[in-house]
Design an enzyme around this catalytic site. Structure first.
Site, PDB file in Angstrom:
ATOM      1  CG  HIS A 209      12.563 -32.656   4.460  1.00  0.00           C
ATOM      2  ND1 HIS A 209      12.506 -33.443   3.339  1.00  0.00           N
ATOM      3  CD2 HIS A 209      12.450 -33.509   5.518  1.00  0.00           C
ATOM      4  CE1 HIS A 209      12.342 -34.705   3.682  1.00  0.00           C
ATOM      5  NE2 HIS A 209      12.303 -34.764   5.002  1.00  0.00           N
TER       6      HIS A 209
ATOM      7  CG  ASP B  91      13.459 -23.908  -1.473  1.00  0.00           C
ATOM      8  OD1 ASP B  91      13.080 -24.582  -0.498  1.00  0.00           O
ATOM      9  OD2 ASP B  91      12.768 -23.724  -2.488  1.00  0.00           O
TER      10      ASP B  91
END
Length: 455
Positions: free
Chosen positions: A156, A364
């Site tokens: 993730h 991110d």
């Protein structure tokens, strides 16, 4: 068709049946469709730890099965190797990564213990889907126990370039353990390509075709699966009672001022201090915004036991005070910094009432706040998303105002562009991005991954 077994550090809830749970709800929906188990840590620390009894919650065809960990596991596996070693390395922060051998030993111990406890629950035709950096070597442990099922992994967070990952001690053994998976998924093509580059450069791998790498006699499928949200469901939240209440409060307080909003956990990867300096530069270089624009940063505390996070919170409080002291007037406070969270429906109302969504992480994996901000907008009068080029979401959300978060001047210029953007342009940009996040929602993401794994 066997059941689906999902393995992750933390487990969702079967009680949240609405569409407010984002990724967790998407995974529960997929589990309900085919039956399955969600297996992971309970979040509790106990003396029995991984040797204790399962904590089980059942609903129709779905079971949540959770284990405690003990204090040593928490310190070494979770707070240690996962959050002090892997998290900074995978976010390109070699300068603060801690390389402590007991951390690594604790990490492998917990992976082995969780795999040992899961094995009796596995039937021969089950699919196993393992999530995130807490469980990189999980499949190799299962394989050593004789498990031959299809096992997939999804990361993730980012995967850095080979020159970064090779700074991790014993990186070769750790990444080689990941080759026990049949399918390895990443958020973006950039992360996927970094992983393939590592396999080729460091492990002697060979690219067989677009998505398949041959290494050590195994063929591994490596693919990008950009994660989504329930965009259609989130788009209804601003019209909920809580969403409307937040919009009314903001509009009464702001009057005709434009609001910029940032929503992040306190984390050094989110670039919040850089964001504050970018807003300060906006007030310096575009003085017409003084008294006319405010910046609301919502940043609940995160992993407060790690010193780096406490340091960031103190830095943010100091920066907000400095900027407010420099620019505030008797009827205008430039920055409002709130160090607590809000329910999702309240956040949706805050997003709707904000002219700009400022999402500028330094690195991110995806960043779902960007997608939530877009989903919450009024399509007839949408706000503008200002988005870091280093967020995974930038690959999909090309119509946002893309910015380098390290440059205060560039952030300021992007904010000025967003503040001055005409309505027609705001509507056309928003429509394109909203259609994309609806099409690539969380349920579609999970379904595509499971299909690729063989389910």
């Amino acid at each position: 068709m066997g059941k689906l077994i999902i393995v992750s550090n933390r487990v969702g809830s079967l009680k949240d049946t609405g569409k407010a749970g984002g990724l967790a709800v998407a995974l529960v929906d997929v589990l309900r469709e085919r039956g399955g188990v969600w297996f992971g840590w309970s979040g509790a620390v106990s003396d029995e730890g991984t040797f204790g009894e399962f904590k089980i919650e059942r609903s129709k065809q779905v079971e949540l099965v959770q284990l405690d960990i003990n204090k040593a596991d928490y310190d070494e596996y979770y707070a240690g190797y996962a959050n002090r070693t892997l998290w900074p390395i995978l976010h390109y922060r070699l300068d603060i990564a801690e390389f402590d051998r007991p951390f690594e030993e604790g990490y492998r111990r917990v992976n082995e213990r969780f795999a040992t406890r899961l094995k009796p629950l596995i039937k021969p035709d089950d699919l196993i889907w393992v999530h995130d950096y807490h469980f990189l070597p999980f499949a190799s442990t299962l394989r050593a126990m004789g498990v031959e099922n299809r096992i997939g992994f999804f990361l993730h967070i980012p995967f850095p370039s080979p020159d970064i990952i090779t700074a991790l001690p014993r990186h070769g053994a750790l990444i080689r353990s990941m080759l026990a998976y049949d399918l390895i998924g990443f958020q973006t093509m950039r992360d996927r390509n970094h992983f393939i580059d590592y396999l080729v450069q460091e492990q002697g791998g060979r690219v067989v075709d677009d998505d398949v790498v041959s290494v050590y006699g195994r063929e591994i499928t490596v693919r990008a699966f950009p994660i989504g949200i329930d965009a259609t469901g989130f788009a209804t939240f601003p019209d909920s009672p809580e969403g409307k209440r937040q919009q009314q409060r903001i509009r009464q307080a702001q009057r005709d001022r434009a609001q910029i909003v940032g929503v992040d956990r306190i984390d050094y990867t989110k670039g919040i201090p850089h964001r504050f300096r970018g807003f300060e530069r906006l007030l310096e270089e575009y003085p017409e915004n003084r008294g006319r624009v405010t910046f609301l940063q919502i940043a609940p505390s995160s992993r407060s036991e790690v010193d780096a996070y406490a340091d960031i919170q103190r830095e943010l409080e100091g920066l907000a005070g400095q900027i407010n002291g420099r620019f505030a007037d008797v009827d205008w406070t430039p920055i409002r910094f709130i160090a607590r969270g809000f329910p999702r429906k309240a956040l949706a109302g805050i997003y709707r009432a904000s002219r700009i969504g400022l999402v500028t992480p330094l690195r991110d994996g995806m960043n779902l706040v960007a997608k939530e901000y877009l989903a919450a907008q009024d399509p007839e009068n949408p706000g503008v998303l200002v988005l870091s080029r280093f967020a995974g979401a930038a690959e999909e959300l090309r119509e946002s105002v893309i910015v380098n978060p390290y440059s205060a001047a560039e952030v300021a210029a992007a904010l000025q562009t967003a503040l001055q953007m005409p309505l027609d342009e705001r509507k056309s940009r928003h429509a394109l991005m909203f259609e994309r996040i609806v099409r690539n929602d969380a349920h579609n993401w999970a379904t595509r991954y499971i299909r690729a794994l063989g389910g």
